[in-house]
Design a protein around this motif. Structure first.
Motif, PDB file in Angstrom:
ATOM      1  N   VAL A   8       0.819  -1.215   0.000  1.00  0.00           N
ATOM      2  CA  VAL A   8       0.000   0.000   0.000  1.00  0.00           C
ATOM      3  C   VAL A   8       0.855   1.268   0.000  1.00  0.00           C
ATOM      4  N   PRO A  15      -0.599   6.400  -0.167  1.00  0.00           N
ATOM      5  CA  PRO A  15      -1.413   5.184  -0.293  1.00  0.00           C
ATOM      6  C   PRO A  15      -2.760   5.393  -1.001  1.00  0.00           C
ATOM      7  N   ARG A  16      -3.093   6.646  -1.308  1.00  0.00           N
ATOM      8  CA  ARG A  16      -4.438   6.959  -1.805  1.00  0.00           C
ATOM      9  C   ARG A  16      -4.784   6.171  -3.068  1.00  0.00           C
ATOM     10  N   LEU A  19      -4.856   2.225  -2.688  1.00  0.00           N
ATOM     11  CA  LEU A  19      -6.079   1.724  -2.053  1.00  0.00           C
ATOM     12  C   LEU A  19      -7.285   1.865  -2.982  1.00  0.00           C
ATOM     13  N   ALA A  22      -7.137  -0.975  -5.272  1.00  0.00           N
ATOM     14  CA  ALA A  22      -7.536  -2.198  -4.576  1.00  0.00           C
ATOM     15  C   ALA A  22      -9.055  -2.324  -4.531  1.00  0.00           C
ATOM     16  N   ARG A  23      -9.736  -1.217  -4.261  1.00  0.00           N
ATOM     17  CA  ARG A  23     -11.214  -1.242  -4.217  1.00  0.00           C
ATOM     18  C   ARG A  23     -11.785  -1.617  -5.577  1.00  0.00           C
ATOM     19  N   LEU A  36      -3.626  -6.198   2.451  1.00  0.00           N
ATOM     20  CA  LEU A  36      -3.214  -4.808   2.303  1.00  0.00           C
ATOM     21  C   LEU A  36      -2.152  -4.511   3.346  1.00  0.00           C
ATOM     22  N   LEU A  43      -4.153   2.412   6.443  1.00  0.00           N
ATOM     23  CA  LEU A  43      -5.181   1.376   6.311  1.00  0.00           C
ATOM     24  C   LEU A  43      -6.473   1.718   7.040  1.00  0.00           C
ATOM     25  N   PHE A  46      -9.696   2.400   4.981  1.00  0.00           N
ATOM     26  CA  PHE A  46     -10.182   1.395   4.047  1.00  0.00           C
ATOM     27  C   PHE A  46     -11.293   0.595   4.716  1.00  0.00           C
ATOM     28  N   VAL A  52     -10.531  -9.039   2.472  1.00  0.00           N
ATOM     29  CA  VAL A  52      -9.374  -8.182   2.741  1.00  0.00           C
ATOM     30  C   VAL A  52      -8.870  -8.440   4.156  1.00  0.00           C
ATOM     31  N   LYS A  54      -6.043  -6.587   6.627  1.00  0.00           N
ATOM     32  CA  LYS A  54      -5.104  -5.478   6.788  1.00  0.00           C
ATOM     33  C   LYS A  54      -3.905  -5.960   7.604  1.00  0.00           C
TER      34      LYS A  54
END
Length: 336
Positions: A8, A15-16, A19, A22-23, A36, A43, A46, A52, A54
Motif C-alpha cells: 500500500v 497510499p491513496r 487503495l 484495490a477497491r 493490504l 489502512l 479502508f 481483505v 489489513k
C-alpha cells in the motif's frame, strides 16, 4: 481465492491511489483476496471487507532509497512484510509500485531464484504493429554480463511462448545498428552467444524496430531497457497531448475527432502503460508484479488483474519446467 499481497505504501501516489485501485479490483474480481500491507494510518480509512486482511507495517521505503540501506534500516517496511506473506505461503503473489530495486532484492531474499537463473529480469509487454513484444530486461539489472543477456533472451522467449502464445518467437538484441559487429563489448559478446544458441535469434535490432514487430523478444540490459520504456511512455503521452491541442484549433478537426472517437479510444488503450498495470519479475520462485512508480488507481487495478492471471496459470512453475526442458541451463551456468 487468489491471495495477493499489495504494498500500500509503494509508489508516488501511495497510499491513496493504491487503495483506490484495490477497491476497484475487489469489485471486478470476485475470487480475489487481498492482504493490504501498510501503516495503520494508511489502512484506517479502508472499509472492512470479507476478502481483505489489513497487515500493519510501521515503515515504508522511499522511491529514492538505496536497496541495501532500506533493507538494513527498515526490517518492517511494507514491501518486506508483503514478501514475508509470500514466503510463508499466505500470499500467492506480491504487487508493488514502490522502489523497484528494493522489490527486486526482497523477491530474491524471500522467494529465491528458479534453478539455473542467475539474474531475474523484468519483462514488459509492448504493443507492436504485429505480435506483442517482450522487452527484457526493463530495469532490474543495470550492470550485466553477456551470459545474463542470454538468460534474459531465454526467459523472454519462454514467456512469449507460454503466456503470449507465440509458437517460435523471434529474438532480437537491441543495439545501435543491425550489423553483428555493432554495439559495445556487452552487446557484441551477447550477439555471439545468442548466435550459438538454439533460440530463434534474428540478430541485432535498432530502437526503431521495437514497435514495428521485427522481433517478439527484445533483449537488453536493464539500464538501456528502462530508458527505452520511459522514452516510449513519454512519446505516447506527448502525442496524445499534441493531438488534443491540434484538434482544438480547428472546428472541422473537432468533428473528425468525434467521428473517430472509438478508434482513438482503442489506440489510447493500446499505448497507455496503465492498461498493462505492471511487469512480472521473471526468474524468481513466485509471482511478483512491479508497477510503475506513477501508478494510479487504474494501473494498480490492472496490476492486480495481471498478478491474478499469473497465479492462475502458475507462471513460475511453467517457466521453471520450460527452462529445464530447453536444456540451456548447464551451458548458461558454465558461461562467465
Amino acid at each position: 481465492m487468489i491471495r495477493i499481497a499489495l504494498d500500500v505504501m509503494g509508489g508516488d501516489y501511495a497510499p491513496r491511489e493504491i487503495l483506490a485501485g484495490a477497491r476497484e479490483a475487489l469489485k471486478a474480481l470476485p475470487d480475489l483476496f487481498l492482504y493490504l500491507v501498510g501503516t495503520e494510518k494508511a489502512l484506517a480509512d479502508f472499509p472492512e471487507h470479507e476478502r481483505v486482511e489489513k497487515v500493519p507495517a510501521p515503515e515504508w521505503v522511499e522511491m529514492d532509497e538505496a536497496p541495501s540501506e532500506a533493507l538494513r534500516k527498515k526490517p518492517r517496511s511494507s514491501i518486506r512484510v508483503a514478501f514475508e506473506l509470500a514466503r510463508s505461503g499466505k500470499a500467492q503473489a506480491v504487487v508493488s509500485a514502490g522502489n523497484s530495486g528494493v522489490t527486486y532484492a526482497c523477491a530474491l531474499f524471500a522467494l529465491g531464484r528458479i534453478r539455473g537463473v542467475s539474474r531475474p529480469a523484468i519483462a514488459t509487454v509492448l504493443p507492436t504493429l504485429k505480435n506483442p513484444a517482450v522487452l527484457i530486461d526493463a530495469g532490474a539489472n543495470v550492470d550485466c554480463k553477456p551470459s545474463h543477456l542470454l538468460q534474459f533472451a531465454l526467459m523472454g522467449a519462454l514467456f512469449s511462448q507460454e503466456i503470449l502464445g507465440i509458437k517460435e518467437p523471434r529474438v532480437g538484441l537491441l543495439s545501435i545498428g543491425e550489423e553483428g559487429g555493432k554495439g559495445n563489448f556487452l552487446v557484441k559478446r551477447a550477439h555471439a552467444l545468442l548466435s550459438e544458441s538454439s533460440l530463434n535469434f534474428v540478430g541485432n535490432v535498432e530502437g526503431r524496430h521495437i514497435y514495428s514487430g521485427e522481433a517478439e523478444v527484445i533483449v537488453c540490459d536493464g539500464f538501456v531497457g528502462n530508458i527505452c520504456l520511459k522514452v516510449s511512455e513519454g512519446v505516447a503521452e506527448a502525442l496524445t497531448v499534441m493531438l488534443k491541442r491540434e484538434v482544438r484549433r480547428d472546428p472541422l478537426a473537432i468533428l473528425g475527432f468525434l467521428l473517430a472517437r472509438r478508434a482513438l479510444s482503442r489506440f489510447r488503450h493500446r499505448v497507455d502503460w496503465r492498461e498493462y498495470g505492471g511487469a512480472p519479475l521473471l526468474g524468481v520462485n513466485g509471482v511478483v508484479i512491479i508497477g510503475h512508480g506513477r501508478s494510479d488507481a487504474r494501473a494498480v487495478r490492472n496490476a492486480l488483474h495481471t498478478a491474478r492471471r499469473f497465479v492462475e496459470i502458475d507462471l513460475a512453475r511453467r517457466l521453471s519446467e520450460a527452462l529445464g526442458a530447453r536444456n540451456h541451463l548447464p551451458d548458461l551456468q558454465a558461461i562467465s
